[in-house]
Design an enzyme around this catalytic site. Structure first.
Site, PDB file in Angstrom:
ATOM      1  N   ILE A 131       0.812  -1.214   0.000  1.00 39.18           N
ATOM      2  CA  ILE A 131       0.000   0.000   0.000  1.00 39.18           C
ATOM      3  C   ILE A 131       0.853   1.276   0.000  1.00 39.18           C
ATOM      4  O   ILE A 131       0.477   2.265  -0.624  1.00 39.18           O
ATOM      5  CB  ILE A 131      -1.027  -0.003   1.163  1.00 39.18           C
ATOM      6  CG1 ILE A 131      -2.075   1.087   0.958  1.00 39.18           C
ATOM      7  CG2 ILE A 131      -0.336   0.161   2.504  1.00 39.18           C
ATOM      8  CD1 ILE A 131      -2.948   0.892  -0.235  1.00 39.18           C
ATOM      9  N   ASP A 132       2.012   1.247   0.672  1.00 40.78           N
ATOM     10  CA  ASP A 132       2.848   2.455   0.721  1.00 40.78           C
ATOM     11  C   ASP A 132       3.313   2.863  -0.677  1.00 40.78           C
ATOM     12  O   ASP A 132       3.147   4.017  -1.081  1.00 40.78           O
ATOM     13  CB  ASP A 132       4.057   2.249   1.639  1.00 40.78           C
ATOM     14  CG  ASP A 132       3.682   2.119   3.101  1.00 40.78           C
ATOM     15  OD1 ASP A 132       2.541   2.494   3.466  1.00 40.78           O
ATOM     16  OD2 ASP A 132       4.520   1.651   3.884  1.00 40.78           O
ATOM     17  N   ALA A 133       3.889   1.914  -1.406  1.00 43.48           N
ATOM     18  CA  ALA A 133       4.371   2.225  -2.757  1.00 43.48           C
ATOM     19  C   ALA A 133       3.216   2.590  -3.680  1.00 43.48           C
ATOM     20  O   ALA A 133       3.336   3.492  -4.516  1.00 43.48           O
ATOM     21  CB  ALA A 133       5.157   1.042  -3.317  1.00 43.48           C
TER      22      ALA A 133
END
Length: 192
Positions: A22-24
């Site tokens: 989710i971060d990327a």
């Protein structure tokens, strides 16, 4: 963006050991994304904008080690952690609905509840708790740690006219504030 996303995902795997991705995804594509393991990410749209203040404790920690610690508890069948995880999942779904309706007061209350759950699984720290409490006392709609915990950052939801006050309270609680907003476009190339 795909060319940027792929190497960012490699770094995320290196740092987090077993990341959700989710971060990327969020950093590359922008916006607010609801992520459930095993399902494609869902983009969320709010009816109007809201401000946030990130408070950095300055405390470094290993995200991968913290995630591994919690994962081990799951693997041994920790029933308390399972209960808390289920509650956090339900809060997340309610938070997504509140965000899309533009009900930021409700979203803030849900953030506060989530922080308490994160305290119960022992990933918060006294410093994070102090920043969260300072933001709440300064009028933030809600605040919680962000990331794996153990140090790092917290995030406070604030009405635009109150962000400076929340940022000042975070500074006074020995944190470094950053006033931010949601970027809908993600990574961009700019020429100068």
């Amino acid at each position: 963006k795909r060319e940027i996303f792929e190497p960012a995902s490699v770094q995320e795997r290196f740092i987090h050991k077993k990341p959700s991705g989710i971060d990327a995804t969020t950093a590359t594509y922008g916006g607010v994304i609801l992520f459930k393991i095993g399902e494609p990410p869902t983009r969320l749209q709010a009816s109007h904008r809201i401000s946030m203040v990130i408070g950095n404790t300055g405390v470094k920690r290993s995200t991968g080690d913290l995630v591994t610690k919690v994962t081990r508890r799951v693997e041994v069948g920790d029933q308390e952690l399972a209960r808390i995880s289920n509650s956090a999942g339900q809060l997340t779904l309610r938070a997504a609905k509140a965000y899309e309706k533009g009900d930021f007061r409700q979203l803030g209350l849900l953030m506060n509840e989530n922080h308490e759950l994160l305290r119960e699984i022992d990933v918060s720290t006294p410093h994070l708790d102090r920043l969260v409490e300072a933001a709440q006392n300064a009028g933030a709609l809600g605040a919680k740690l962000t990331g794996a915990g153990g140090g790092g950052c917290m995030i406070a939801l604030s009405e635009p006219e109150n962000t400076e006050r929340v940022a000042k309270a975070i500074t006074e609680a020995d944190g470094r504030p950053y006033i931010v907003s949601i970027d809908q476009s993600g990574v961009n190339i700019e020429s100068f």
